[in-house]
Structures are given as structure tokens and as C-alpha cells.
Design an enzyme around this catalytic site. Structure first.
Site, PDB file in Angstrom:
ATOM      1  N   SER A 180     -43.194  40.019  -5.076  1.00 31.25           N
ATOM      2  CA  SER A 180     -43.242  41.240  -4.266  1.00 31.25           C
ATOM      3  C   SER A 180     -44.172  40.995  -3.086  1.00 31.25           C
ATOM      4  CB  SER A 180     -43.741  42.414  -5.109  1.00 31.25           C
ATOM      5  OG  SER A 180     -43.677  43.615  -4.377  1.00 31.25           O
TER       6      SER A 180
ATOM      7  N   SER B  88     -47.284  39.347  -7.166  1.00 26.01           N
ATOM      8  CA  SER B  88     -47.519  39.691  -5.766  1.00 26.01           C
ATOM      9  C   SER B  88     -47.466  38.437  -4.915  1.00 26.01           C
ATOM     10  CB  SER B  88     -48.883  40.356  -5.594  1.00 26.01           C
ATOM     11  OG  SER B  88     -49.921  39.376  -5.595  1.00 26.01           O
ATOM     12  N   ASP B  89     -47.270  38.612  -3.617  1.00 25.24           N
ATOM     13  CA  ASP B  89     -47.543  37.502  -2.709  1.00 25.24           C
ATOM     14  C   ASP B  89     -49.060  37.349  -2.607  1.00 25.24           C
ATOM     15  OD1 ASP B  89     -47.168  35.422  -0.909  1.00 25.24           O
ATOM     16  OD2 ASP B  89     -45.668  36.497   0.265  1.00 25.24           O
ATOM     17  N   ALA B  90     -49.508  36.309  -1.935  1.00 25.98           N
ATOM     18  CA  ALA B  90     -50.937  36.006  -1.872  1.00 25.98           C
ATOM     19  C   ALA B  90     -51.725  37.210  -1.356  1.00 25.98           C
ATOM     20  CB  ALA B  90     -51.175  34.794  -0.986  1.00 25.98           C
TER      21      ALA B  90
END
Length: 560
Positions: free
Chosen positions: A239, A286-288
Site C-alpha cells: 500500500s 506499507s511502502d517505505a
């Protein structure tokens, strides 16, 4: 908003048996409250093995993303150590994207755009199988790929070469092939970047980007791709820091700024759209989280807990893991983050581990012998070379310059900015000029102020090597930097000297040089791709690649 129904761990994509489900429940319930929260973190580890071991031992994360060195023995030793540092096995992840994102000690393979240029699903399956087997042999069990973004906004420096192109059918074919190959070989696949990148030419490392499609448009493109991947059993979804205003406004026409909330922080996009409407039962990562696309939205004290509150099960990366852990502790204490949501997320983290067989006492331990039998084998390298040879794509050659030969164009002048990489401060040299020297050409690398004249040179060769770049808002042909002066930037030599432009990365330089008479795309800058390009340039191999994007960016200007 109520939480979703209880997780069915026996259903796809986990497909756990009774023993595995019992392990998940018993392991989760034995965790301390602190360790439940630390299981929700995947830490980025690029340091020496001893440093990585200390970090894992002290923080006890659910997993790490390893930036591998080229020392296979050291990495195997680390992989074995990781198995002893925690009572619960770790998820060990990487971005297996090919080209310069290949394992440094592994087989060199093309990136997604290069595979799309070959457009052979069997080739993509073969390459993906090599990647997965090598990864699994060194203890890597989770990849943040395939990328199912779409090259719609051609200026996007972040989608660039990571996607399978602009054709949805092609993206679907190759992404599904990679998912199947990865997961058949012990590596969980991840589709990204939810809810779909490629129509915004900005970079979510720098800003929350926007998917501008209407919901009918979204369903025909990204909705279709995500549904197909979920049906195929993909284990995780990333996401991202991307907004989907159309979906939010369909629920609340007066959403205002909330329409631009990134998916990584959005219950509507993670729980309503991805889980309820698309039926995704796997793990959401999550993305970073250090990226500005998330940091744009608010102070970290507020937004970091919202990653989990919104429906992500894993927090990816942290510049301050202990500080972020305390942010979650405070969010649980003040009621923003419910224990039920924490347990739900931990359950999915453990379920992914169990689906990969990490809970089994008899799981094989990484070993140097096993790695050497799987990594960069002759068979794998032969397969990769055969696929790589089909990547180079001849876009135009209006003056029939190719093939090259020292007899026709012996004296070559090279303009090049070198290989540009995200985490390397200075450009790396390309090896193609040296390879041309070995073919009998006399190669000169341009320096500012040099006289460029037909009496001195028989061929001008422009070489660019900029693959997808992080925190680079735009990739473009920077004539001033290339030539070293404003006046050099305005000089064009191709009317007097035969000229060829080759891109080992970004495929759209014709936008900045539409009149260059000969142009080739190779999509990646690895040594194997440079060698493949040379073979085609010399006429020993055909240009077999077909453009997976429009290199003319919708204009006829560059065709002539």
C-alpha cells in the site's frame, strides 16, 4: 469503522493447514504486548552482518529488508545467524527487480521493462524462477515485486523501467508469470504500488502522488490487474503513498483534503476497497514510511500509527525504530490503535511466515554449498543471456547507420554521463566504450571544449544509463551537463557526423532529441545488457526487442 471479519487462514493466499494455524495462534498469544508491535516492523538493513545481527537481536522485528553485499559467504553466514537470533523466524525481503537491482552475487537478469520488450511469458517465468531460486538459497523469502504500475505518464522517473510497460494485457501476463514463479520457489510475491502508479509523473518519495482515474477507468486498468493477481494467490500487496480521489469521493463527495490521503494511511483504500471489494485476504505492507509521500500528510507522531490503524499489517522501514515503536505504544495506550487491530496485523504477519514454511522445525538452513549450487550457475547464466540477447530494441535508424564496424566508423566520440544509481554518489562508468575498443574502434570520451569535427571523428555515440531513480523528479537529456557548457548544449553534430544514441535505461530520450538519426533502447545498464547491446550494434545478433512503451511519446516528430 468496524474491523473486518475474522481472518480465514485456511483460505487463499495463506492456505494454512491445522498445524500451521495452531502455530500462528500460539505464537501470537505468547508474544508480549511489546513484541506484538515489533513484529509489525520490517527494518532496512544495509550494514555489515554484525551490525544487522545486533539490530535484529535488540529490536526483534518481524522482518528485515537486506541490501546484499557481493560477499556470498558473509551473506550466508548472516542468513544462518538470523535463524538463531529470534524465537520467531524472520521475513527476509528485497526488491527483486532485475538489472541493477539483481542480487550482486547472482545471475544478471533484465528488469521488467526489458522483459516486456522480449514479451515472452516463458522467458519471464524462466528469469523469475532463477531470481527466486537464488534468493531462496540465501535465505530471502519475500520480494516486493512484481510492479504492476502502468507507464502512462511517460515523464515518471519512478515508474520508468520498473513496470512491464503501458499495455495492460502485457503487464498482466508478465506479472502473473512472475508471481507464479516466485511463489512456487519459496518467495512470497508482492504487487505494488497500490492503488496504482503511473498516471502521475511525480515521485512518492517526494510527494503524495495521485491516481487521477475515475472508478470505471480504474476498474478497467488497475482494478483488473489487482483482481487478477489476487485471484492468482499473490501473498502480499504494498500500500503506497498514492491517493485515489475517485473512490473516496464516491463515498463522501465533500471529502475535501481527505480525497488525497495516501493509501498507506487510508482505511477506505485498504479496508473498504482492497479487502472488502477486491477480497484480498493476504498481508498488506506499507511502502517505505520515511518517504515524503507519507511525511507530507502530517507529523510522524500522528501518521506512523495510522499505517496500522488504516489496515496495513507491516510498517516498512524506519529511521528510528525504537521511536516508532513508542509511537505505536502510545497509540495503543490512548485508544487510537486497538489491540484487536494489532492482533489482526500480527496474525497476518505470522500467517505469511507459516505459508512460507518458516515455522517448520525441519526447514532447510541456508548453507554455502546449497547457495553455490543454486546461485549464478552455468545453466542459469545461459538462460539469462539468451533472454537478455532479445532485449535491445531498435527504435529508429533513418540513415542506415547500423550495423557498426571499424571499417566504416573507426573513430568514435562518446558523450556519456555514466551509470546513474540512486544510492551511489558518483556515476559509474559504462563498459561499452571499452568493449568497442576491443572491437577495433578508436574511442574518445568527450571532454568540455573538445573540437568535434568530421576530420576528427567518424561516429558520435551518445550513451545514457538512467534507470528508475528515487527522489529524481525528472529524467531528461541534460545537454548542458552532458557537454559542459551552454554553448555545447546547443550544438548538434548529426548532420555532419553519423550519430547513434543508446539508452541503457529510461526509454524516452527522443523527446529531447527527436532528430537524432539512430536510436536504441536497452532498458537496463547491467554488464550483460551492455554486452547484448554490443552484439546487436555490431550486427552479430538481431534487434529482437519490441517497444513496451511509446518511445515517441505520442509525437511523430521523433520518427524522422
Amino acid at each position: 469503522m468496524p474491523l473486518l471479519a475474522p481472518i480465514d487462514l485456511s483460505a487463499a493466499p495463506f492456505n494454512l493447514d491445522d498445524e500451521a494455524m495452531a502455530w500462528v495462534a500460539a505464537t501470537r498469544d505468547a508474544f508480549t504486548p511489546r513484541d506484538k508491535l515489533s513484529q509489525l516492523f520490517v527494518l532496512l538493513e544495509r550494514g555489515a552482518p554484525a551490525e544487522v545481527a545486533d539490530n535484529v537481536r535488540s529490536f526483534r522485528p518481524g522482518g528485515i529488508t537486506r541490501i546484499y553485499s557481493d560477499d556470498l559467504l558473509a551473506e550466508i553466514d548472516l542468513a544462518r545467524d538470523l535463524g538463531t537470533l529470534s524465537a520467531v523466524p524472520l521475513l527476509v525481503s528485497a526488491d527483486l527487480e532485475g538489472s541493477r537491482m539483481s542480487l550482486p552475487f547472482g545471475t544478471s537478469v533484465p528488469n521488467p521493462l526489458g522483459l516486456a520488450a522480449v514479451d515472452d511469458v516463458e522467458a519471464t517465468s524462466a528469469v523469475s524462477t532463477i531470481m527466486a531460486r537464488e534468493a531462496h538459497a540465501v535465505g530471502l523469502n519475500w520480494s516486493f515485486t512484481p510492479v504492476i504500475d502502468i507507464n502512462a505518464a511517460w515523464r515518471s522517473a519512478i515508474v520508468g523501467t520498473r513496470s512491464y510497460g503501458s499495455d495492460i494485457d502485457k503487464v498482466e501476463r508478465h506479472a502473473l508469470a512472475q508471481i507464479a514463479a516466485f511463489q512456487a520457489n519459496g518467495v512470497a510475491a508482492t504487487i505494488k504500488h497500490w492503488p496504482g502508479e503511473g498516471h502521475d509523473d511525480r515521485d512518492q518519495h517526494l510527494v503524495t502522488t495521485v491516481n487521477p482515474l475515475s472508478m470505471p477507468e480504474w476498474e478497467k486498468s488497475f482494478g483488473r490487474l489487482y483482481r487478477k493477481a489476487i485471484e492468482a494467490g499473490v501473498m502480499s500487496v504494498m500500500s503506497a503513498h498514492i491517493a485515489l480521489p475517485a473512490f473516496v469521493r464516491a463515498i463522501d463527495p465533500d471529502a475535501g483534503a481527505e480525497a488525497y490521503r495516501p493509501a498507506s494511511l487510508s482505511k477506505l483504500l485498504n479496508q473498504d476497497l482492497l479487502r472488502r471489494e477486491l477480497g484480498f485476504n493476504g498481508l498488506i505492507v506499507s511502502d517505505a514510511t520515511p518517504m515524503a509521500g507519507m511525511g507530507d500528510w502530517g507529523p510522524r507522531d500522528e501518521v506512523l500509527p495510522e499505517v496500522i490503524i488504516s489496515g496495513c499489517d507491516v510498517i516498512l522501514f524506519s529511521d528510528d525504530p525504537n521511536g516508532d515503536l513508542m509511537r505505536l505504544v502510545k497509540a495503543v495506550a490512548d485508544g487510537r490503535l486497538s489491540q484487536e487491530r494489532v492482533d489482526e496485523a500480527v496474525t497476518r504477519v505470522l500467517a505469511l511466515k507459516a505459508a512460507l514454511g518458516l515455522h517448520k522445525a525441519d526447514r532447510p538452513e541456508p548453507s554455502l554449498d546449497a547457495a553455490r549450487s543454486a546461485v549464478a550457475t552455468e545453466e542459469s547464466q545461459l538462460t539469462a543471456r539468451q533472454v537478455t540477447a532479445r532485449v535491445p530494441t531498435l527504435v529508429k535508424d533513418v540513415k542506415n547507420l547500423l550495423p557498426l564496424s571499424p571499417a566504416k566508423t573507426k573513430r568514435v566520440l562518446v558523450f556519456s554521463g555514466g551509470v546513474i544509481l540512486p544510492f551511489v554518489p558518483q556515476p559509474l562508468p559504462l563498459s561499452l566504450p571499452d568493449q568497442l575498443e576491443k572491437e577495433g574502434f578508436e574511442v574518445t570520451v568527450y571532454t568540455p571544449g573538445m573540437e568535434v569535427s568530421p576530420k576528427n571523428f567518424d561516429l558520435v555515440l551518445y550513451l545514457f544509463a538512467e534507470e528508475t531513480l528515487l527522489t529524481r523528479s525528472r529524467i531528461f537529456l541534460d545537454w548542458t551537463r552532458l557537454t559542459g557548457s551552454v554553448f555545447g548544449a546547443m550544438s548538434r553534430f548529426w548532420h555532419d557526423i553519423p550519430t547513434l544514441m543508446v539508452s541503457f535505461g529510461y526509454p524516452y530520450y527522443l523527446y529531447d532529441a527527436p532528430r537524432v538519426p539512430a536510436y536504441v533502447n536497452v532498458y537496463g545498464s547491467s554488464e550483460s545488457l551492455q554486452t547484448a547491446a554490443l552484439e546487436c550494434l555490431m550486427g552479430r545478433q538481431p534487434f529482437a526487442g519490441t517497444s513496451p512503451v511509446d518511445p515517441f511519446v505520442g509525437s511523430e516528430q521523433g520518427k524522422y
